[in-house]
Design an enzyme around this catalytic site. Sequence first.
Site, PDB file in Angstrom:
ATOM      1  N   GLU A 138      -7.101  10.595 -13.696  1.00 49.13           N
ATOM      2  CA  GLU A 138      -7.262  10.853 -12.260  1.00 49.13           C
ATOM      3  C   GLU A 138      -6.333  11.998 -11.816  1.00 49.13           C
ATOM      4  OE1 GLU A 138      -8.513   8.222  -8.542  1.00 49.13           O
ATOM      5  OE2 GLU A 138      -8.581   7.514 -10.575  1.00 49.13           O
ATOM      6  N   ASP A 177       3.044   2.118  -4.877  1.00 46.35           N
ATOM      7  CA  ASP A 177       3.038   2.207  -6.351  1.00 46.35           C
ATOM      8  C   ASP A 177       3.628   3.513  -6.859  1.00 46.35           C
ATOM      9  OD1 ASP A 177       0.741   3.651  -5.565  1.00 46.35           O
ATOM     10  OD2 ASP A 177      -0.609   2.669  -6.996  1.00 46.35           O
ATOM     11  N   ASP A 219      -4.241   0.553  -9.335  1.00 44.85           N
ATOM     12  CA  ASP A 219      -5.673   0.263  -9.486  1.00 44.85           C
ATOM     13  C   ASP A 219      -6.035   0.036 -10.954  1.00 44.85           C
ATOM     14  OD1 ASP A 219      -5.468   0.909  -6.861  1.00 44.85           O
ATOM     15  OD2 ASP A 219      -6.656   2.741  -6.970  1.00 44.85           O
ATOM     16  N   SER A 267     -13.292   3.999  -8.893  1.00 47.08           N
ATOM     17  CA  SER A 267     -12.903   5.009  -9.881  1.00 47.08           C
ATOM     18  C   SER A 267     -12.083   4.377 -11.012  1.00 47.08           C
ATOM     19  CB  SER A 267     -12.138   6.147  -9.216  1.00 47.08           C
ATOM     20  OG  SER A 267     -11.102   5.641  -8.419  1.00 47.08           O
ATOM     21  N   GLY A 327     -16.081   4.543  -2.385  1.00 45.74           N
ATOM     22  CA  GLY A 327     -15.435   4.843  -1.100  1.00 45.74           C
ATOM     23  C   GLY A 327     -15.084   3.592  -0.317  1.00 45.74           C
ATOM     24  N   SER A 352     -11.527   0.645  -5.370  1.00 44.69           N
ATOM     25  CA  SER A 352     -11.230   1.378  -6.594  1.00 44.69           C
ATOM     26  C   SER A 352     -12.340   1.378  -7.631  1.00 44.69           C
ATOM     27  CB  SER A 352      -9.935   0.874  -7.205  1.00 44.69           C
ATOM     28  OG  SER A 352      -9.351   1.955  -7.855  1.00 44.69           O
ATOM     29  N   TYR A 360      -3.713  12.081   0.671  1.00 41.81           N
ATOM     30  CA  TYR A 360      -3.059  11.200  -0.311  1.00 41.81           C
ATOM     31  C   TYR A 360      -1.949  11.977  -1.031  1.00 41.81           C
ATOM     32  CZ  TYR A 360      -2.380   7.759  -3.968  1.00 41.81           C
ATOM     33  OH  TYR A 360      -1.817   6.826  -4.806  1.00 41.81           O
ATOM     34  N   GLU A 402       0.847  -1.204   0.000  1.00 43.00           N
ATOM     35  CA  GLU A 402       0.000   0.000   0.000  1.00 43.00           C
ATOM     36  C   GLU A 402       0.877   1.246   0.000  1.00 43.00           C
ATOM     37  OE1 GLU A 402      -3.057  -0.425  -1.170  1.00 43.00           O
ATOM     38  OE2 GLU A 402      -3.601  -1.716   0.517  1.00 43.00           O
ATOM     39  N   HIS A 403       0.538   2.176  -0.872  1.00 43.65           N
ATOM     40  CA  HIS A 403       1.283   3.438  -1.032  1.00 43.65           C
ATOM     41  C   HIS A 403       2.719   3.184  -1.490  1.00 43.65           C
ATOM     42  CE1 HIS A 403      -1.818   6.216   0.431  1.00 43.65           C
ATOM     43  NE2 HIS A 403      -2.190   5.197   1.194  1.00 43.65           N
TER      44      HIS A 403
END
Length: 381
Positions: A150, A27, A162, A118, A112, A116, A212, A24-25
């Site tokens: 995005e 990429d 994502d 989006s 939410g 993902s 973010y 996580e975080h």
Amino acid sequence: MPNTNVMLQSITVQSPGRINIIGEHTDYNDGFVLPAAIDKKTVAHLHRNGQPTRCRITAGNLNETLDIDLDQVKPLAGGWQNYVLGVVHELQKLGAQILGFEGSFQGDVPIGGGMSSSASLECALAFGLNELFDLRLSKTQLIKAAQMAEHNFVGIKCGIMDQFASMMGQKDQVILLDCRSLEYRYFPLELGDYQLLLLHTNVSHSLASSEYNRRRSECEEGVAMIRKKHPEVQHLRDVSLPMLTGFQGNMPETLYTRCRHVVSENQRVLDATQALTTGDIQKLGRLLYQSHHSLQHDYAVSCPELDFLVDQTTGLDFVAGSRMMGGGFGGCTINIIEKKHGDQFVEKVAENYRARFGVDLTPYSVSIEDGAGVLSQAGAL
Ligand code: GLA
């Protein structure tokens, strides 16, 4: 003989949401991730309308419509419209000859939920338009266009995980993706007596997008300081834990802990693929807990609801691991839990969660499915 001159008139495509086992975080720090596409998706139906520039698309779930003039694609104040406009614009930037189209989309990826929704929408549109207008863009181009939509229209400087997972997912496989080279490898997810269980907090804190982007800048600041001593370092991907330890006390504590999360998380992804290869579910689970701890304390992207759900699993021998999933500040936890205990566990945790926060959680037991694809299409000579 198949007639290759058939021009597509309409198409229905799907593109899924994603889970992330771990990573996580990492990429946007050129690191490693281990996501997979899931059985929740956006389905988009698109057809040519014979117009040169006029388009109309309806968000089925909301019953809202967007009119687009292809000569003037610009971001709006906010909302789902920017995902659509962003994708169209980014494809146009690649030279794509998009003509007038109409259509609609709807989906069941919880908004939410950290799954993902989006990227699922962006990829459905990018994939669908590529097919409908025979744009011949590669999947990598579509993935990057969706990511840039995005960045440039939604304002979130997201990484590539994502969109990559939504486009490239394969049934029952997780994807080890190197976000620097975009090299990837599929690993079968074989959990034996265990299953994946997502618990959606049903909260989504408004900090999500501003924090973010702030985390991304903090990582860049950390790299700038490290580079003064190690000029070869381009991203946190290039930093090892021993190298970073040399900076403890020599860089602001916040930057140090942000960097420590990313550097340690990259290693956890590699260790997790090892655990998957040897079928060591307990080890995989421990890595999930470590990841959560690091996201909570070092990276500070968790929230009380997520921490509560992870804490609820500690000491339960039928839960191998649990952590927050996705960008943070709400959304889901991902849990590896023994199948036979799933229902009882959900009942108990849901009750405790309601008592603590006055909110109902939503459990999802997801399956891993293929990425973007065509569901049906029709052409004319
Ligand atoms: C969001 C972003 C991804 C990734 C995750 C955190 O889902 O879109 O690019 O950074 O957060 O791992």
